[in-house]
Enzyme design. Structure first.
Site, PDB file in Angstrom:
ATOM      1  N   ARG A 166       0.827  -1.225   0.000  1.00 28.06           N
ATOM      2  CA  ARG A 166       0.000   0.000   0.000  1.00 28.06           C
ATOM      3  C   ARG A 166       0.859   1.272   0.000  1.00 28.06           C
ATOM      4  O   ARG A 166       0.509   2.269   0.630  1.00 28.06           O
ATOM      5  CB  ARG A 166      -0.948   0.032   1.209  1.00 28.06           C
ATOM      6  N   SER A 242     -11.280  -1.014   2.573  1.00 30.07           N
ATOM      7  CA  SER A 242     -10.575  -1.187   3.857  1.00 30.07           C
ATOM      8  C   SER A 242     -10.225   0.177   4.437  1.00 30.07           C
ATOM      9  O   SER A 242      -9.594   0.987   3.764  1.00 30.07           O
ATOM     10  CB  SER A 242      -9.272  -1.951   3.658  1.00 30.07           C
ATOM     11  N   GLU A 337      -5.944   3.652   5.997  1.00 30.20           N
ATOM     12  CA  GLU A 337      -5.513   3.430   4.604  1.00 30.20           C
ATOM     13  C   GLU A 337      -5.888   4.565   3.644  1.00 30.20           C
ATOM     14  O   GLU A 337      -5.056   4.999   2.853  1.00 30.20           O
ATOM     15  CB  GLU A 337      -6.071   2.094   4.100  1.00 30.20           C
TER      16      GLU A 337
HETATM   17  C1  FAD Z   1     -15.510  -1.101  -2.005  1.00 33.25           C
HETATM   18  C2  FAD Z   1     -14.052  -0.779  -2.125  1.00 33.25           C
HETATM   19  C3  FAD Z   1     -13.139  -1.807  -2.215  1.00 33.25           C
HETATM   20  C4  FAD Z   1     -11.768  -1.530  -2.342  1.00 33.25           C
HETATM   21  N1  FAD Z   1     -10.888  -2.581  -2.433  1.00 33.25           N
HETATM   22  C5  FAD Z   1      -9.569  -2.341  -2.549  1.00 33.25           C
HETATM   23  C6  FAD Z   1      -8.651  -3.439  -2.656  1.00 33.25           C
HETATM   24  O1  FAD Z   1      -9.033  -4.595  -2.678  1.00 33.25           O
HETATM   25  N2  FAD Z   1      -7.343  -3.150  -2.756  1.00 33.25           N
HETATM   26  C7  FAD Z   1      -6.867  -1.852  -2.770  1.00 33.25           C
HETATM   27  O2  FAD Z   1      -5.655  -1.677  -2.874  1.00 33.25           O
HETATM   28  N3  FAD Z   1      -7.717  -0.805  -2.677  1.00 33.25           N
HETATM   29  C8  FAD Z   1      -9.042  -1.012  -2.569  1.00 33.25           C
HETATM   30  N4  FAD Z   1      -9.919   0.037  -2.462  1.00 33.25           N
HETATM   31  C9  FAD Z   1      -9.386   1.413  -2.470  1.00 33.25           C
HETATM   32  C10 FAD Z   1      -9.463   2.099  -3.857  1.00 33.25           C
HETATM   33  O3  FAD Z   1     -10.264   1.367  -4.718  1.00 33.25           O
HETATM   34  C11 FAD Z   1      -8.088   2.266  -4.487  1.00 33.25           C
HETATM   35  O4  FAD Z   1      -7.220   2.951  -3.636  1.00 33.25           O
HETATM   36  C12 FAD Z   1      -8.138   3.010  -5.817  1.00 33.25           C
HETATM   37  O5  FAD Z   1      -6.881   2.946  -6.457  1.00 33.25           O
HETATM   38  C13 FAD Z   1      -8.564   4.469  -5.671  1.00 33.25           C
HETATM   39  O6  FAD Z   1      -8.817   4.993  -6.954  1.00 33.25           O
HETATM   40  P1  FAD Z   1      -9.543   6.373  -7.131  1.00 33.25           P
HETATM   41  O7  FAD Z   1      -9.406   6.770  -8.560  1.00 33.25           O
HETATM   42  O8  FAD Z   1     -10.926   6.311  -6.611  1.00 33.25           O
HETATM   43  O9  FAD Z   1      -8.638   7.303  -6.213  1.00 33.25           O
HETATM   44  P2  FAD Z   1      -9.048   8.623  -5.427  1.00 33.25           P
HETATM   45  O10 FAD Z   1      -9.754   8.273  -4.173  1.00 33.25           O
HETATM   46  O11 FAD Z   1      -9.689   9.580  -6.339  1.00 33.25           O
HETATM   47  O12 FAD Z   1      -7.584   9.149  -5.052  1.00 33.25           O
HETATM   48  C14 FAD Z   1      -6.802   8.431  -4.123  1.00 33.25           C
HETATM   49  C15 FAD Z   1      -5.464   9.159  -3.949  1.00 33.25           C
HETATM   50  O13 FAD Z   1      -4.740   9.129  -5.169  1.00 33.25           O
HETATM   51  C16 FAD Z   1      -4.509  10.466  -5.645  1.00 33.25           C
HETATM   52  N5  FAD Z   1      -4.683  10.418  -7.094  1.00 33.25           N
HETATM   53  C17 FAD Z   1      -5.770   9.991  -7.781  1.00 33.25           C
HETATM   54  N6  FAD Z   1      -5.516  10.037  -9.100  1.00 33.25           N
HETATM   55  C18 FAD Z   1      -4.264  10.534  -9.238  1.00 33.25           C
HETATM   56  C19 FAD Z   1      -3.439  10.830 -10.365  1.00 33.25           C
HETATM   57  N7  FAD Z   1      -3.828  10.635 -11.609  1.00 33.25           N
HETATM   58  N8  FAD Z   1      -2.200  11.319 -10.129  1.00 33.25           N
HETATM   59  C20 FAD Z   1      -1.752  11.532  -8.873  1.00 33.25           C
HETATM   60  N9  FAD Z   1      -2.493  11.280  -7.772  1.00 33.25           N
HETATM   61  C21 FAD Z   1      -3.731  10.775  -7.961  1.00 33.25           C
HETATM   62  C22 FAD Z   1      -5.520  11.330  -4.952  1.00 33.25           C
HETATM   63  O14 FAD Z   1      -5.067  12.666  -4.837  1.00 33.25           O
HETATM   64  C23 FAD Z   1      -5.638  10.631  -3.601  1.00 33.25           C
HETATM   65  O15 FAD Z   1      -4.531  10.990  -2.795  1.00 33.25           O
HETATM   66  C24 FAD Z   1     -11.301  -0.198  -2.361  1.00 33.25           C
HETATM   67  C25 FAD Z   1     -12.231   0.852  -2.287  1.00 33.25           C
HETATM   68  C26 FAD Z   1     -13.596   0.563  -2.171  1.00 33.25           C
HETATM   69  C27 FAD Z   1     -14.589   1.692  -2.111  1.00 33.25           C
END
Ligand code: FAD
Length: 341
Positions: A166, A242, A337
């Site tokens: 992570r 998580s 997380e």
């Molecule tokens: C139901 C559920 C299940 C999940 N299961 C998992 C799992 O199994 N494993 C896991 O690892 N995670 C899991 N996650 C967490 C999440 O899915 C991941 O962290 C995912 O990568 C977040 O993507 P996002 O585009 O929504 O990021 P956001 O929430 O929009 O951003 C997250 C972070 O990344 C930064 N960011 C976003 N895009 C960029 C970019 N292009 N450049 C630079 N920084 C950026 C943002 O500023 C923020 O700090 C889960 C979440 C949910 C809701």
């Protein structure tokens, strides 16, 4: 086209925890040119900057004073293909699960264990997303990003991303400095899937009879089934997956805890022994508690849910109460997380 700036935007539809918070200014970008323009504008106006993908790993503890850039830069290109491998460049705004599904269906393997993880491709390297025994760093070869200081596009290879559990360079040396614009992957056409995760192995043995090695498409389907059963859909019950990382503890503390709790769930990890944070939270009785409408999910105690769309501060207070209790009961420090703003 001038940027379509919106003012005082409610961020509730932009974060999967359903937290109502305001963005002072928000813009959705669909090209690197628009992204660069937005970054330049923020610098001229001295606005703080936040890049959002799908907001599935983000908690707003208050309104965001500054510019929120929502990344919707799309495009998938296969730039190299042989009988064995395919190499892809995927734009950062692509939906992660959509990528996994289309690659798996094309017979390009390596991402199938990571099915149904919400969010964008650009956010995947930030915390090195992982599930069912696989992390994105295993297939990722290169990341392209816009450097926020020089406004130049830069590329770094897998090694320079400094991936860990992570974690990556984007949360350390490049934190606040890089907006990821695309990610390169190398997938294989004939490898077997990685099957080390007990619940996945069990599900596959139930689903498949007479075959000793499941196809990646079967793995993809099994992962989707398990996740759909265990994890609440954010569109139904707001959550960010998580809420805590699985803590890594010393062998000594593990042995001590095991004496009191013979059913303690743990896995060996490179730096020590990894405990299942969900198990600790459930054991401490949190499945039956709720504070201001915030609670943990009935089937997965690691997931904090916010059914009443409470403020981020309420969610964080609930999480803090859990952290204190786990520290008191087990001597283990839980780390949050999702990213907090
Ligand atoms: C139901 C559920 C299940 C999940 N299961 C998992 C799992 O199994 N494993 C896991 O690892 N995670 C899991 N996650 C967490 C999440 O899915 C991941 O962290 C995912 O990568 C977040 O993507 P996002 O585009 O929504 O990021 P956001 O929430 O929009 O951003 C997250 C972070 O990344 C930064 N960011 C976003 N895009 C960029 C970019 N292009 N450049 C630079 N920084 C950026 C943002 O500023 C923020 O700090 C889960 C979440 C949910 C809701």
């Amino acid at each position: 086209m001038p940027l379509n700036l919106q003012y005082d935007v409610n961020l509730e539809p932009y974060n999967s925890l359903g937290v109502p918070a305001l963005a002072q200014v928000l813009v959705v970008v669909s090209s690197v040119t628009e992204l660069r323009e937005a970054v330049q504008l923020a610098s001229e106006k001295k606005w703080s900057l936040l890049v959002l993908g799908e907001g599935s790993n983000t908690v707003f503890k208050s309104d965001f004073v500054g510019l929120v850039i929502v990344n919707r830069i799309l495009g998938i290109t296969a730039f190299e293909e042989t009988d064995e491998i395919v190499s892809l460049t995927v734009a950062a705004g692509e939906n992660w699960h959509g990528l996994v599904e289309s690659c798996t269906r094309k017979g390009w393997y390596g991402l199938e264990n990571l099915a149904l993880i919400p969010g964008t491709v650009g956010a995947a390297p930030i915390q090195n997303i992982g599930a069912y025994g696989v992390e994105v760093c295993e297939t990722l070869t290169e990341v392209e990003y816009l450097d926020l200081e020089t406004l130049q596009l830069c590329s770094i290879d897998n090694f320079a991303c400094d991936f860990a559990y992570r974690d990556s360079v984007f949360k350390k040396g490049l934190a606040g400095r890089a907006v990821i614009t695309s990610v390169n992957f190398q997938l294989t056409k004939n490898a077997l899937s990685k099957l080390t995760y007990p619940s996945l192995v069990e599900r596959l043995s139930e689903n498949i009879t007479g075959s000793s090695s499941p196809t990646p498409l079967e793995v993809f389907a099994a992962v989707c089934e398990i996740r759909a059963e265990k994890l609440p859909l954010p569109s139904t019950i707001p959550n960010v997956g998580s809420f805590f990382k699985n803590p890594i503890v010393s062998a000594e503390l593990h042995a001590e805890l095991k004496k009191t709790y013979p059913d303690l769930v743990s896995f060996s990890a490179s730096q020590g022994i990894k405990l299942a944070a969900g198990w600790l939270i459930e054991k401490a009785g949190w499945k039956h508690k709720s504070i201001k409408g915030v609670r943990v999910h009935q089937s997965q105690a690691l997931v904090v849910v916010n059914p009443e769309h409470r403020a981020g501060q309420d969610v964080l207070e609930f999480a803090e109460a859990i952290r204190e209790d786990i520290s008191l009961k087990f001597g283990v420090k839980l780390e949050i997380e999702p990213r907090i703003y």
